[in-house]
Design a protein around this motif. Structure first.
Motif, PDB file in Angstrom:
ATOM      1  N   LEU A 285       0.830  -1.204   0.000  1.00 39.35           N
ATOM      2  CA  LEU A 285       0.000   0.000   0.000  1.00 39.35           C
ATOM      3  C   LEU A 285       0.868   1.259   0.000  1.00 39.35           C
ATOM      4  O   LEU A 285       0.591   2.219  -0.732  1.00 39.35           O
ATOM      5  N   GLU A 286       1.903   1.267   0.814  1.00 39.47           N
ATOM      6  CA  GLU A 286       2.803   2.425   0.840  1.00 39.47           C
ATOM      7  C   GLU A 286       3.452   2.637  -0.523  1.00 39.47           C
ATOM      8  O   GLU A 286       3.578   3.771  -1.004  1.00 39.47           O
ATOM      9  N   ALA A 287       3.866   1.545  -1.159  1.00 42.57           N
ATOM     10  CA  ALA A 287       4.492   1.653  -2.480  1.00 42.57           C
ATOM     11  C   ALA A 287       3.509   2.161  -3.529  1.00 42.57           C
ATOM     12  O   ALA A 287       3.905   2.789  -4.517  1.00 42.57           O
ATOM     13  N   ALA A 288       2.208   1.904  -3.298  1.00 44.72           N
ATOM     14  CA  ALA A 288       1.181   2.358  -4.238  1.00 44.72           C
ATOM     15  C   ALA A 288       0.691   3.764  -3.925  1.00 44.72           C
ATOM     16  O   ALA A 288      -0.255   4.247  -4.553  1.00 44.72           O
ATOM     17  N   GLY A 289       1.314   4.416  -2.946  1.00 40.86           N
ATOM     18  CA  GLY A 289       0.923   5.777  -2.602  1.00 40.86           C
ATOM     19  C   GLY A 289      -0.211   5.863  -1.609  1.00 40.86           C
ATOM     20  O   GLY A 289      -0.932   6.868  -1.571  1.00 40.86           O
ATOM     21  N   VAL A 290      -0.368   4.821  -0.782  1.00 39.16           N
ATOM     22  CA  VAL A 290      -1.422   4.803   0.241  1.00 39.16           C
ATOM     23  C   VAL A 290      -0.747   4.549   1.591  1.00 39.16           C
ATOM     24  O   VAL A 290      -0.819   3.445   2.135  1.00 39.16           O
ATOM     25  N   PRO A 291      -0.089   5.560   2.166  1.00 36.96           N
ATOM     26  CA  PRO A 291       0.688   5.317   3.387  1.00 36.96           C
ATOM     27  C   PRO A 291      -0.095   5.452   4.687  1.00 36.96           C
ATOM     28  O   PRO A 291       0.363   4.991   5.725  1.00 36.96           O
ATOM     29  N   THR A 292      -1.263   6.102   4.641  1.00 40.01           N
ATOM     30  CA  THR A 292      -1.995   6.376   5.877  1.00 40.01           C
ATOM     31  C   THR A 292      -3.410   5.818   5.790  1.00 40.01           C
ATOM     32  O   THR A 292      -3.925   5.522   4.703  1.00 40.01           O
ATOM     33  N   LEU A 293      -4.053   5.718   6.953  1.00 39.93           N
ATOM     34  CA  LEU A 293      -5.431   5.250   6.990  1.00 39.93           C
ATOM     35  C   LEU A 293      -6.370   6.250   6.327  1.00 39.93           C
ATOM     36  O   LEU A 293      -7.381   5.862   5.739  1.00 39.93           O
TER      37      LEU A 293
END
Length: 361
Positions: A285-293
């Protein structure tokens, strides 16, 4: 058997919020009359908080809690015999998600047929929590609610309630929601059941009662309700542990709010620290640009699932979809309701142009 509170829910039924959900029934003397008190069954996976803010009494929960409350209010509209009230009491109450102030029990009263004055409230408050075994179980019927939820909201019809005169008040430590007519009970129930905190602000609300410079009541739901309750408890405990902690609530609350905000801005907002998500999924998710809730909620569980499926070196299945939904709502993956699972699979089928299938167990 003395002291029993009745059989607990089966795990598969704990998050049911549909027509015919089971509730417990007890006969209780209130203000000299025998009344029927309906309550949630032990093990029901729902929690509520209460508070007063800007002159309005609030009932607080998450999306699932709003659906349960909506069912209870809608079913209340079919009550024609006097003497029936619904009660939400411990263990279904939690402190507020803002400052961990203690909650009050919530009582739903059909105002058109059941008088519920101060003496009745006093008698009920003295008996809470109800620990004796229930007298029976009822199926709470909500005919018409599902059809109403499928309709497009008509805000002019549903929201402008000047003709109604339901009351929301606190008496003898109880928050009393008393719609004045069956129509008003259905309006309140429909408003609650429609609440969806998954949007940008992570919050949704519906008003209760007649407008008079403000409204007497409000149902408010939060995407991160359970996490916020936990943060509020932690913030309150940390502030009260200080040697200079104020004793006055007006001075104490701002300190708790600031500490609550500091906790929320910390590591608990990162997907890598979200308990339902595994390390590999969080890293993807972080690698896909989704680092936070917050960014996960903005994408939604289905879009995040598709992002992970496109990046994963391993095969992903629908269990990951339930996990992403749980991360967004703050629940456990096993607690994602069957109806919500079906909604997610339908959205996934629309996005992938595949026919939807029934959710697995």
């Amino acid at each position: 058997m003395a002291g029993r509170t009745g059989a607990a829910q089966r795990p598969g039924n704990a998050r049911r919020a549909d027509d015919g959900m089971k509730l417990h029934r007890r006969a209780v003397r209130l203000d000299g009359r025998t009344c029927t008190v309906i309550g949630l069954r032990p093990g029901t996976a729902v929690r509520f908080g209460t508070n007063r803010f800007h002159g309005t009494w609030h009932v607080l929960s998450d999306r699932h809690g709003a659906r349960v409350l909506g069912r209870m209010l809608w079913g209340l509209s079919y009550q024609a015999r006097p003497g029936t009230v619904l009660v939400v009491d411990r263990p279904f109450l939690v402190p507020t998600p803002f400052d961990a102030d203690p909650p009050d029990p919530v009582v739903l009263v059909p105002g058109w047929c059941t008088p519920f004055g101060r003496r009745a409230a006093r008698d009920l408050a003295r008996r809470l929590p109800l620990r004796a075994a229930p007298d029976g179980t009822v199926r709470w019927r909500t005919h018409g609610l599902d059809a109403a939820l499928r309709e497009e909201p008509d805000w002019e019809r549903d929201s402008w309630r000047w003709a109604e005169s339901g009351r929301v008040e606190r008496t003898h430590g109880l928050i009393v929601l008393a719609p004045a007519t069956p129509r008003e009970a259905r309006l309140w129930g429909l408003g609650a059941a429609r609440l969806d905190p998954s949007g940008r602000f992570g919050m949704d609300y519906t008003f209760l009662g007649e407008w008079d410079h403000s409204v007497p009541g409000e149902i408010q739901v939060f995407r991160d309700f359970h996490r916020d309750v936990g943060r509020a408890r932690r913030a309150r405990a940390e502030i009260l542990a200080r040697p200079d902690a104020p004793s006055d609530a007006a001075d104490l609350r701002p300190l708790i709010w600031r500490r609550h905000g500091a906790i929320g801005r910390g590591r608990s907002r990162l997907v890598r620290n979200c308990r339902p998500l595994g390390r590999r999924d969080a890293e993807a998710l972080e690698a896909a640009g989704v680092p936070t809730l917050d960014s996960l909620a903005a994408h939604g569980p289905v879009e995040a699932y598709l992002l992970l499926r496109g990046r994963a070196a391993r095969r992903v299945d629908e269990d990951l979809l339930w996990t992403l939904e749980a991360a967004v709502t703050g629940a456990a993956p096993r607690d994602v309701a069957p109806a919500r699972r079906a909604e997610l699979l339908s959205e996934l089928a629309t996005r992938t142009k595949r026919p939807p299938r029934a959710p697995g167990r």
